[in-house]
Design a protein around this motif. Structure first.
Motif, PDB file in Angstrom:
ATOM      1  N   THR A  81       0.831  -1.210   0.000  1.00  0.00           N
ATOM      2  CA  THR A  81       0.000   0.000   0.000  1.00  0.00           C
ATOM      3  C   THR A  81       0.866   1.260   0.000  1.00  0.00           C
ATOM      4  O   THR A  81       0.598   2.208  -0.756  1.00  0.00           O
ATOM      5  N   LEU A  82       1.906   1.283   0.835  1.00  0.00           N
ATOM      6  CA  LEU A  82       2.792   2.447   0.890  1.00  0.00           C
ATOM      7  C   LEU A  82       3.524   2.640  -0.432  1.00  0.00           C
ATOM      8  O   LEU A  82       3.725   3.775  -0.886  1.00  0.00           O
ATOM      9  N   SER A  83       3.918   1.538  -1.067  1.00  0.00           N
ATOM     10  CA  SER A  83       4.604   1.621  -2.357  1.00  0.00           C
ATOM     11  C   SER A  83       3.672   2.197  -3.422  1.00  0.00           C
ATOM     12  O   SER A  83       4.071   3.063  -4.212  1.00  0.00           O
ATOM     13  N   ALA A  84       2.409   1.721  -3.440  1.00  0.00           N
ATOM     14  CA  ALA A  84       1.436   2.228  -4.411  1.00  0.00           C
ATOM     15  C   ALA A  84       1.120   3.699  -4.145  1.00  0.00           C
ATOM     16  O   ALA A  84       0.963   4.500  -5.081  1.00  0.00           O
ATOM     17  N   LEU A  85       1.027   4.068  -2.854  1.00  0.00           N
ATOM     18  CA  LEU A  85       0.765   5.464  -2.489  1.00  0.00           C
ATOM     19  C   LEU A  85       1.884   6.365  -2.969  1.00  0.00           C
ATOM     20  O   LEU A  85       1.644   7.455  -3.508  1.00  0.00           O
ATOM     21  N   ARG A  86       3.118   5.916  -2.801  1.00  0.00           N
ATOM     22  CA  ARG A  86       4.281   6.687  -3.245  1.00  0.00           C
ATOM     23  C   ARG A  86       4.248   6.923  -4.748  1.00  0.00           C
ATOM     24  O   ARG A  86       4.464   8.047  -5.222  1.00  0.00           O
ATOM     25  N   GLU A  87       3.968   5.870  -5.510  1.00  0.00           N
ATOM     26  CA  GLU A  87       3.916   6.004  -6.974  1.00  0.00           C
ATOM     27  C   GLU A  87       2.793   6.935  -7.407  1.00  0.00           C
ATOM     28  O   GLU A  87       2.944   7.722  -8.345  1.00  0.00           O
ATOM     29  N   CYS A  88       1.661   6.856  -6.716  1.00  0.00           N
ATOM     30  CA  CYS A  88       0.521   7.730  -7.031  1.00  0.00           C
ATOM     31  C   CYS A  88       0.871   9.189  -6.743  1.00  0.00           C
ATOM     32  O   CYS A  88       0.550  10.088  -7.536  1.00  0.00           O
ATOM     33  N   MET A  89       1.547   9.437  -5.630  1.00  0.00           N
ATOM     34  CA  MET A  89       1.962  10.795  -5.285  1.00  0.00           C
ATOM     35  C   MET A  89       2.928  11.355  -6.317  1.00  0.00           C
ATOM     36  O   MET A  89       2.805  12.508  -6.754  1.00  0.00           O
ATOM     37  N   ILE A  90       3.902  10.548  -6.711  1.00  0.00           N
ATOM     38  CA  ILE A  90       4.891  10.989  -7.702  1.00  0.00           C
ATOM     39  C   ILE A  90       4.198  11.378  -9.002  1.00  0.00           C
ATOM     40  O   ILE A  90       4.493  12.418  -9.596  1.00  0.00           O
ATOM     41  N   GLN A  91       3.272  10.540  -9.446  1.00  0.00           N
ATOM     42  CA  GLN A  91       2.580  10.801 -10.713  1.00  0.00           C
ATOM     43  C   GLN A  91       1.788  12.101 -10.655  1.00  0.00           C
ATOM     44  O   GLN A  91       1.874  12.936 -11.566  1.00  0.00           O
ATOM     45  N   HIS A  92       1.025  12.286  -9.582  1.00  0.00           N
ATOM     46  CA  HIS A  92       0.177  13.480  -9.492  1.00  0.00           C
ATOM     47  C   HIS A  92       0.995  14.754  -9.281  1.00  0.00           C
ATOM     48  O   HIS A  92       0.725  15.784  -9.913  1.00  0.00           O
ATOM     49  N   LEU A  93       1.986  14.704  -8.387  1.00  0.00           N
ATOM     50  CA  LEU A  93       2.811  15.882  -8.153  1.00  0.00           C
ATOM     51  C   LEU A  93       3.615  16.251  -9.394  1.00  0.00           C
ATOM     52  O   LEU A  93       3.826  17.436  -9.683  1.00  0.00           O
ATOM     53  N   SER A  94       4.064  15.259 -10.135  1.00  0.00           N
ATOM     54  CA  SER A  94       4.852  15.513 -11.348  1.00  0.00           C
ATOM     55  C   SER A  94       4.031  16.197 -12.432  1.00  0.00           C
ATOM     56  O   SER A  94       4.595  16.772 -13.376  1.00  0.00           O
ATOM     57  N   HIS A  95       2.706  16.128 -12.307  1.00  0.00           N
ATOM     58  CA  HIS A  95       1.830  16.814 -13.265  1.00  0.00           C
ATOM     59  C   HIS A  95       1.320  18.144 -12.709  1.00  0.00           C
ATOM     60  O   HIS A  95       0.424  18.759 -13.274  1.00  0.00           O
ATOM     61  N   GLY A  96       1.892  18.568 -11.572  1.00  0.00           N
ATOM     62  CA  GLY A  96       1.519  19.863 -11.015  1.00  0.00           C
ATOM     63  C   GLY A  96       0.248  19.850 -10.195  1.00  0.00           C
ATOM     64  O   GLY A  96      -0.281  20.914  -9.862  1.00  0.00           O
ATOM     65  N   ASN A  97      -0.238  18.664  -9.854  1.00  0.00           N
ATOM     66  CA  ASN A  97      -1.460  18.565  -9.064  1.00  0.00           C
ATOM     67  C   ASN A  97      -1.143  18.499  -7.571  1.00  0.00           C
ATOM     68  O   ASN A  97      -0.097  17.969  -7.182  1.00  0.00           O
ATOM     69  N   ARG A  98      -2.032  19.024  -6.759  1.00  0.00           N
ATOM     70  CA  ARG A  98      -1.933  18.777  -5.325  1.00  0.00           C
ATOM     71  C   ARG A  98      -2.347  17.335  -5.061  1.00  0.00           C
ATOM     72  O   ARG A  98      -3.143  16.762  -5.800  1.00  0.00           O
ATOM     73  N   PHE A  99      -1.804  16.752  -3.999  1.00  0.00           N
ATOM     74  CA  PHE A  99      -2.149  15.368  -3.667  1.00  0.00           C
ATOM     75  C   PHE A  99      -2.713  15.350  -2.260  1.00  0.00           C
ATOM     76  O   PHE A  99      -2.082  15.839  -1.318  1.00  0.00           O
ATOM     77  N   TYR A 100      -3.914  14.785  -2.118  1.00  0.00           N
ATOM     78  CA  TYR A 100      -4.603  14.784  -0.825  1.00  0.00           C
ATOM     79  C   TYR A 100      -4.723  13.371  -0.274  1.00  0.00           C
ATOM     80  O   TYR A 100      -5.186  12.460  -0.966  1.00  0.00           O
ATOM     81  N   ILE A 101      -4.274  13.183   0.957  1.00  0.00           N
ATOM     82  CA  ILE A 101      -4.487  11.931   1.670  1.00  0.00           C
ATOM     83  C   ILE A 101      -5.575  12.212   2.705  1.00  0.00           C
ATOM     84  O   ILE A 101      -5.372  13.042   3.606  1.00  0.00           O
ATOM     85  N   PRO A 102      -6.725  11.576   2.586  1.00  0.00           N
ATOM     86  CA  PRO A 102      -7.855  11.861   3.479  1.00  0.00           C
ATOM     87  C   PRO A 102      -7.481  11.822   4.958  1.00  0.00           C
ATOM     88  O   PRO A 102      -6.782  10.911   5.405  1.00  0.00           O
ATOM     89  N   SER A 103      -7.907  12.847   5.685  1.00  0.00           N
ATOM     90  CA  SER A 103      -7.695  13.001   7.129  1.00  0.00           C
ATOM     91  C   SER A 103      -6.237  13.250   7.504  1.00  0.00           C
ATOM     92  O   SER A 103      -5.901  13.338   8.683  1.00  0.00           O
ATOM     93  N   ILE A 104      -5.354  13.356   6.510  1.00  0.00           N
ATOM     94  CA  ILE A 104      -3.942  13.633   6.768  1.00  0.00           C
ATOM     95  C   ILE A 104      -3.558  15.014   6.248  1.00  0.00           C
ATOM     96  O   ILE A 104      -3.080  15.863   6.995  1.00  0.00           O
ATOM     97  N   GLY A 105      -3.739  15.251   4.949  1.00  0.00           N
ATOM     98  CA  GLY A 105      -3.445  16.583   4.439  1.00  0.00           C
ATOM     99  C   GLY A 105      -3.060  16.621   2.979  1.00  0.00           C
ATOM    100  O   GLY A 105      -3.113  15.601   2.267  1.00  0.00           O
ATOM    101  N   TYR A 106      -2.646  17.826   2.545  1.00  0.00           N
ATOM    102  CA  TYR A 106      -2.331  18.088   1.147  1.00  0.00           C
ATOM    103  C   TYR A 106      -0.820  18.212   0.922  1.00  0.00           C
ATOM    104  O   TYR A 106      -0.113  18.829   1.718  1.00  0.00           O
ATOM    105  N   PHE A 107      -0.350  17.655  -0.180  1.00  0.00           N
ATOM    106  CA  PHE A 107       1.031  17.799  -0.617  1.00  0.00           C
ATOM    107  C   PHE A 107       1.026  18.591  -1.923  1.00  0.00           C
ATOM    108  O   PHE A 107       0.173  18.382  -2.783  1.00  0.00           O
ATOM    109  N   SER A 108       1.978  19.497  -2.070  1.00  0.00           N
ATOM    110  CA  SER A 108       2.069  20.298  -3.295  1.00  0.00           C
ATOM    111  C   SER A 108       3.521  20.688  -3.548  1.00  0.00           C
ATOM    112  O   SER A 108       4.355  20.631  -2.642  1.00  0.00           O
ATOM    113  N   LEU A 109       3.818  21.098  -4.774  1.00  0.00           N
ATOM    114  CA  LEU A 109       5.182  21.467  -5.147  1.00  0.00           C
ATOM    115  C   LEU A 109       5.478  22.926  -4.823  1.00  0.00           C
ATOM    116  O   LEU A 109       4.606  23.790  -4.924  1.00  0.00           O
ATOM    117  N   SER A 110       6.729  23.204  -4.454  1.00  0.00           N
ATOM    118  CA  SER A 110       7.236  24.582  -4.423  1.00  0.00           C
ATOM    119  C   SER A 110       8.395  24.614  -5.419  1.00  0.00           C
ATOM    120  O   SER A 110       9.115  23.620  -5.565  1.00  0.00           O
TER     121      SER A 110
END
Length: 203
Positions: A54-83
């Motif tokens: 699950t953690l491996s799949a989550l990591r790959e999903c985050m990389i894909q979305h962030l690499s396209h300039g999208n924010r990434f949201y993990i429910p009840s945890i928070g948002y990740f975004s690029l600077s």
């Protein structure tokens, strides 16, 4: 368990001549992947293998979305975004800016409100009985210490400054840079692990 803290000060904060105080916490060691997997396994029906997958799949999903300039949201945890950084020559007009002037600086995290509130409710602070603050020295005191050290050692480096003079890493680097710039020390060696020698006129 209480979080240890110490109070430190910045003199002449932002050039105002005033002293600003701030709290510094002592962060604990992060959980290892194995500890995290064991903790989650003990809290639900997932096995360590399930957690790892699950953690491996989550990591790959985050990389894909962030690499396209999208924010990434993990429910009840928070948002990740690029600077990003803009490394454009100063004399370059804005309308001539190119894509290769922009680079990723970091990944920002903004916690979910409910998570932040729960952490705040659970946190307890306790003043530490020790300090990591560098000992304060004048330029004359520091120069004398360096000369004394180099009287029995061929060279000096950042680590030696930290151990023998009670300095933190940033302070040790600032003193070494200062004495190099004014010609007291001579810097040699690899860029990531330089050593410093006393210039002959200072011996």
């Amino acid at each position: 368990m209480s979080i240890k803290y110490e109070i430190q000060s910045i003199k002449n904060s932002q050039g105002t001549g005033k002293e600003r105080h701030f709290a510094r916490i002592f962060e604990g060691t992060p959980m290892s992947a194995q500890q995290l997997e064991s903790y989650i396994q003990s809290s639900c029906s997932l096995t360590k293998g399930d957690v790892e997958a699950t953690l491996s799949a989550l990591r790959e999903c985050m990389i894909q979305h962030l690499s396209h300039g999208n924010r990434f949201y993990i429910p009840s945890i928070g948002y990740f975004s690029l600077s990003v950084n803009l490394n454009m020559p100063e004399d370059k007009p804005i309308d001539k800016a190119r894509a290769d002037y922009i680079s990723v600086r970091n990944i920002n995290f903004r916690p979910d409100v409910s998570m932040l509130q729960e952490v705040k409710r659970n946190v307890h602070f306790e003043r530490a009985k020790f300090s990591t603050k560098s000992k304060e020295h004048t330029e004359e005191m520091m120069l004398e210490k360096i000369k004394e050290y180099l009287s029995t050692n061929i060279c000096i480096n950042r680590r030696a400054m930290e151990i023998h003079f009670g300095l933190r890493q940033n302070s040790a680097l600032k003193w070494l840079k200062h004495f190099t710039e004014i010609g007291v020390l001579r810097k040699e060696g690899a860029r990531n692990s330089p050593v410093y020698f006393m210039n002959k006129q200072e011996i």
